[in-house]
Write a protein that holds these residues in place. Structure first.
Motif, PDB file in Angstrom:
ATOM      1  N   ALA A   1     -40.886 -16.304  60.304  1.00 25.27           N
ATOM      2  CA  ALA A   1     -41.030 -16.792  61.538  1.00 25.27           C
ATOM      3  C   ALA A   1     -42.779 -16.462  61.968  1.00 25.27           C
ATOM      4  O   ALA A   1     -43.503 -17.418  62.520  1.00 25.27           O
ATOM      5  N   ALA A   2     -42.955 -15.163  61.712  1.00 24.73           N
ATOM      6  CA  ALA A   2     -44.560 -14.807  62.113  1.00 24.73           C
ATOM      7  C   ALA A   2     -45.469 -15.389  61.230  1.00 24.73           C
ATOM      8  O   ALA A   2     -46.499 -15.960  61.821  1.00 24.73           O
ATOM      9  N   ARG A   3     -45.243 -15.873  59.892  1.00 24.41           N
ATOM     10  CA  ARG A   3     -45.823 -16.234  59.069  1.00 24.41           C
ATOM     11  C   ARG A   3     -46.232 -17.941  59.518  1.00 24.41           C
ATOM     12  O   ARG A   3     -47.289 -18.417  59.537  1.00 24.41           O
ATOM     13  N   LYS A   4     -44.979 -18.194  59.920  1.00 21.84           N
ATOM     14  CA  LYS A   4     -45.105 -19.776  60.212  1.00 21.84           C
ATOM     15  C   LYS A   4     -45.961 -20.008  61.578  1.00 21.84           C
ATOM     16  O   LYS A   4     -46.724 -20.992  61.924  1.00 21.84           O
ATOM     17  N   GLU A   5     -45.734 -19.108  62.710  1.00 23.48           N
ATOM     18  CA  GLU A   5     -46.669 -19.304  63.763  1.00 23.48           C
ATOM     19  C   GLU A   5     -48.076 -18.988  63.600  1.00 23.48           C
ATOM     20  O   GLU A   5     -48.925 -19.724  64.147  1.00 23.48           O
ATOM     21  N   ALA A   6     -48.374 -18.125  62.649  1.00 25.04           N
ATOM     22  CA  ALA A   6     -49.651 -17.641  62.660  1.00 25.04           C
ATOM     23  C   ALA A   6     -50.385 -18.803  61.971  1.00 25.04           C
ATOM     24  O   ALA A   6     -51.512 -19.231  62.293  1.00 25.04           O
ATOM     25  N   TYR A   7     -49.760 -19.334  60.882  1.00 22.68           N
ATOM     26  CA  TYR A   7     -50.287 -20.576  60.173  1.00 22.68           C
ATOM     27  C   TYR A   7     -50.602 -21.646  61.016  1.00 22.68           C
ATOM     28  O   TYR A   7     -51.762 -22.522  60.908  1.00 22.68           O
ATOM     29  N   GLY A   8     -49.618 -21.905  61.896  1.00 22.29           N
ATOM     30  CA  GLY A   8     -49.889 -23.271  62.827  1.00 22.29           C
ATOM     31  C   GLY A   8     -51.218 -23.208  63.649  1.00 22.29           C
ATOM     32  O   GLY A   8     -51.591 -24.067  64.148  1.00 22.29           O
ATOM     33  N   LYS A   9     -51.547 -21.781  63.949  1.00 23.48           N
ATOM     34  CA  LYS A   9     -52.913 -21.722  64.720  1.00 23.48           C
ATOM     35  C   LYS A   9     -53.913 -22.149  64.140  1.00 23.48           C
ATOM     36  O   LYS A   9     -55.279 -22.337  64.584  1.00 23.48           O
TER      37      LYS A   9
ATOM     38  N   ARG B   1     -54.212 -23.937  61.263  1.00 18.37           N
ATOM     39  CA  ARG B   1     -54.313 -25.217  60.335  1.00 18.37           C
ATOM     40  C   ARG B   1     -55.131 -26.139  60.317  1.00 18.37           C
ATOM     41  O   ARG B   1     -55.220 -26.514  61.119  1.00 18.37           O
ATOM     42  N   THR B   2     -55.890 -26.140  59.004  1.00 14.53           N
ATOM     43  CA  THR B   2     -57.003 -27.242  59.122  1.00 14.53           C
ATOM     44  C   THR B   2     -56.882 -28.408  58.299  1.00 14.53           C
ATOM     45  O   THR B   2     -55.859 -28.563  57.628  1.00 14.53           O
ATOM     46  N   GLN B   3     -57.707 -29.344  58.209  1.00 21.92           N
ATOM     47  CA  GLN B   3     -57.641 -30.598  57.334  1.00 21.92           C
ATOM     48  C   GLN B   3     -57.482 -30.115  56.031  1.00 21.92           C
ATOM     49  O   GLN B   3     -56.638 -30.888  55.163  1.00 21.92           O
ATOM     50  N   ASP B   4     -58.241 -29.206  55.255  1.00 15.99           N
ATOM     51  CA  ASP B   4     -58.086 -28.741  54.027  1.00 15.99           C
ATOM     52  C   ASP B   4     -56.634 -28.008  53.601  1.00 15.99           C
ATOM     53  O   ASP B   4     -56.113 -28.258  52.767  1.00 15.99           O
ATOM     54  N   HIS B   5     -56.325 -27.214  54.709  1.00 14.01           N
ATOM     55  CA  HIS B   5     -54.948 -26.803  54.751  1.00 14.01           C
ATOM     56  C   HIS B   5     -53.729 -27.742  54.415  1.00 14.01           C
ATOM     57  O   HIS B   5     -52.940 -27.805  53.568  1.00 14.01           O
ATOM     58  N   GLN B   6     -54.047 -28.610  55.291  1.00 16.07           N
ATOM     59  CA  GLN B   6     -53.196 -29.838  55.060  1.00 16.07           C
ATOM     60  C   GLN B   6     -53.118 -30.585  53.732  1.00 16.07           C
ATOM     61  O   GLN B   6     -52.167 -30.957  53.249  1.00 16.07           O
ATOM     62  N   GLU B   7     -54.283 -30.852  53.131  1.00 19.14           N
ATOM     63  CA  GLU B   7     -54.515 -31.650  52.052  1.00 19.14           C
ATOM     64  C   GLU B   7     -53.768 -30.706  50.747  1.00 19.14           C
ATOM     65  O   GLU B   7     -53.362 -31.002  49.960  1.00 19.14           O
ATOM     66  N   LEU B   8     -54.063 -29.217  51.013  1.00 14.75           N
ATOM     67  CA  LEU B   8     -53.431 -28.159  49.850  1.00 14.75           C
ATOM     68  C   LEU B   8     -52.134 -28.363  50.027  1.00 14.75           C
ATOM     69  O   LEU B   8     -51.227 -28.358  48.875  1.00 14.75           O
ATOM     70  N   GLU B   9     -51.366 -28.596  51.395  1.00  9.43           N
ATOM     71  CA  GLU B   9     -50.032 -28.594  51.339  1.00  9.43           C
ATOM     72  C   GLU B   9     -49.567 -29.907  51.012  1.00  9.43           C
ATOM     73  O   GLU B   9     -48.533 -30.247  49.945  1.00  9.43           O
ATOM     74  N   TYR B  10     -50.199 -31.161  50.932  1.00 11.16           N
ATOM     75  CA  TYR B  10     -49.623 -32.315  50.551  1.00 11.16           C
ATOM     76  C   TYR B  10     -49.744 -32.365  49.001  1.00 11.16           C
ATOM     77  O   TYR B  10     -48.857 -32.815  48.252  1.00 11.16           O
ATOM     78  N   LEU B  11     -50.776 -31.686  48.249  1.00 11.11           N
ATOM     79  CA  LEU B  11     -50.989 -31.741  46.636  1.00 11.11           C
ATOM     80  C   LEU B  11     -49.885 -30.687  46.196  1.00 11.11           C
ATOM     81  O   LEU B  11     -49.148 -31.189  45.471  1.00 11.11           O
TER      82      LEU B  11
END
Length: 386
Positions: A328-336, A338-348
């Motif tokens: 839960a802590a990881r999810k919360e921290a990452y949400g704050k 998260r950039t476009q590059d992060h999103q692209e990495l997720e998509y890939l």
């Protein structure tokens, strides 16, 4: 079933026996004075089958004459050997005689001279054709032409892979090492095959990063199985996305690897230590980035993207003073962060993991080419790996 493959070459040292008679000492209780090492080895090992392999110019005539084969069978071989024109038909009757004399099946097998690549390949194929799958094999390289022992090592590895045979040992009667007024030593060269196992395992590790391939080798080399198994467990956790548990296991076995004194393990321990040393420095972000880099270099793009993605989340959690091991802590921290590059990495990563078409055309183009995917992952590693 154990099959002994003994090479037969050519020598004129003794007009009656071809090879010089030597007193071969196999162990403290077994000594035989013979010109043909393979026959003494046959008596020593008691294999279920003997294969005598030689070329069309090997000294078949002298060999069979020394085995008291009938003259009618030996005489045709004399000219054939001289002309390097021995045929399977000329060997058949002599092989049957030798089989009766030794009390086991004997195959007299013609092989090429290995003068070029085609003949070298033909030897491997010939041996594969006469060896049954699952057999145990012993190789005798004492009397073959001088270049054949090198090919015999390749043959041993080839047979183990193609016919799933177990090459138990490689023997060599070391005539040139005979001491004055002493017995000729019998060398076992099976450790050369074990060295090839280590080299092959290093190549396997380079390809896929799975260092569990070293576990059975370290056990065979004398390491405590309980310690060697830790390496296998560490590989499992690393390859299932759990660097914390992988680091725990590596930390428990690393010094054992570093101090291992087994003859083969000692030869490879520095290289192995270097390859599993990712866990030694930094925090979880550093471990995950190291693994992302390693898998990217191996072109394992899914694991590379996964570990790069996880390193971004870990960094965010640590930067915000949160527990990087809490979901839960990881999810919360990452949400704050998260950039476009992060999103692209997720998509890939998700597209590779699930085998589905990405949401954006640019990602589709990236995943349509190995070069484009590798290029983009390296860019993302640079931008997100700070």
């Amino acid at each position: 079933m154990t099959t002994l493959i003994s090479l037969l070459g050519k020598s004129n040292r003794d007009p009656k026996t071809g090879y010089r008679t030597a007193r071969y000492r196999f162990d403290g209780n077994f000594v035989r004075e013979v010109p043909f090492f393979g026959l003494a080895l046959t008596e020593y090992l008691k294999p279920q089958r003997l294969v005598v392999a030689g070329t069309a110019g090997s000294m078949w005539d002298v060999f069979f004459e020394h085995q008291a084969a009938p003259d009618d069978d030996v005489l045709p071989l004399i000219d054939a050997v001289k002309d390097e024109n021995v045929t399977p038909e000329l060997l058949a009757a002599n092989g049957r005689h030798l089989s009766e004399r030794l009390g086991l099946p004997v195959t007299c097998q013609l092989i090429p001279y290995a003068r070029n690549e085609a003949e070298q390949v033909a030897i491997l194929q010939t041996l594969a054709d006469i060896i049954d799958e699952g057999e145990n094999v012993v190789l005798d390289v004492t009397h073959g032409f001088r270049h054949l022992p090198m090919l015999a090592l390749v043959a041993a590895r080839y047979l183990s892979r193609v016919r799933r045979v177990r090459v138990e040992e490689v023997y060599y009667g070391a005539l040139e090492m005979t001491p004055k007024d002493g017995d000729t030593p019998v060398l076992k060269l099976g450790s050369l095959l074990q060295m090839l196992d280590w080299i092959e395992s290093l190549a396997t590790y380079e390809k896929d990063g799975d260092y569990s391939v070293f576990t059975p080798l370290l056990e065979k080399d004398g390491m405590d199985p309980r310690q060697a198994t830790l390496l296998q467990q560490a590989a499992f956790f690393e390859r299932t996305g759990n660097p914390v548990k992988a680091r725990e296991k590596l930390g428990s076995v690393f010094e054992t690897i570093r101090s291992h004194l087994g003859p083969l393990g000692a030869l490879f321990r520095d290289e192995l230590s270097k390859r599993v040393g990712w866990f030694r420095n930094g925090n979880r972000t550093d471990w995950e980035q190291s693994l992302a880099n390693a898998y990217l270099e191996r072109k394992d793009y899914l694991r590379a993207s996964t570990y790069l993605y996880e390193s971004c989340i870990t960094r965010a959690a640590l930067a915000q003073g949160l527990d990087p091991n809490d979901f839960a802590a990881r999810k919360e921290a990452y949400g704050k962060v998260r950039t476009q590059d992060h999103q692209e990495l997720e998509y890939l990563r998700n597209s590779m993991a699930h085998g589905v078409r990405p949401f954006k055309d640019q990602h589709t183009r990236t995943l349509a080419s190995q070069e484009e995917l590798e290029k983009r992952l390296r860019q993302l590693r640079k931008s997100l790996g700070k």
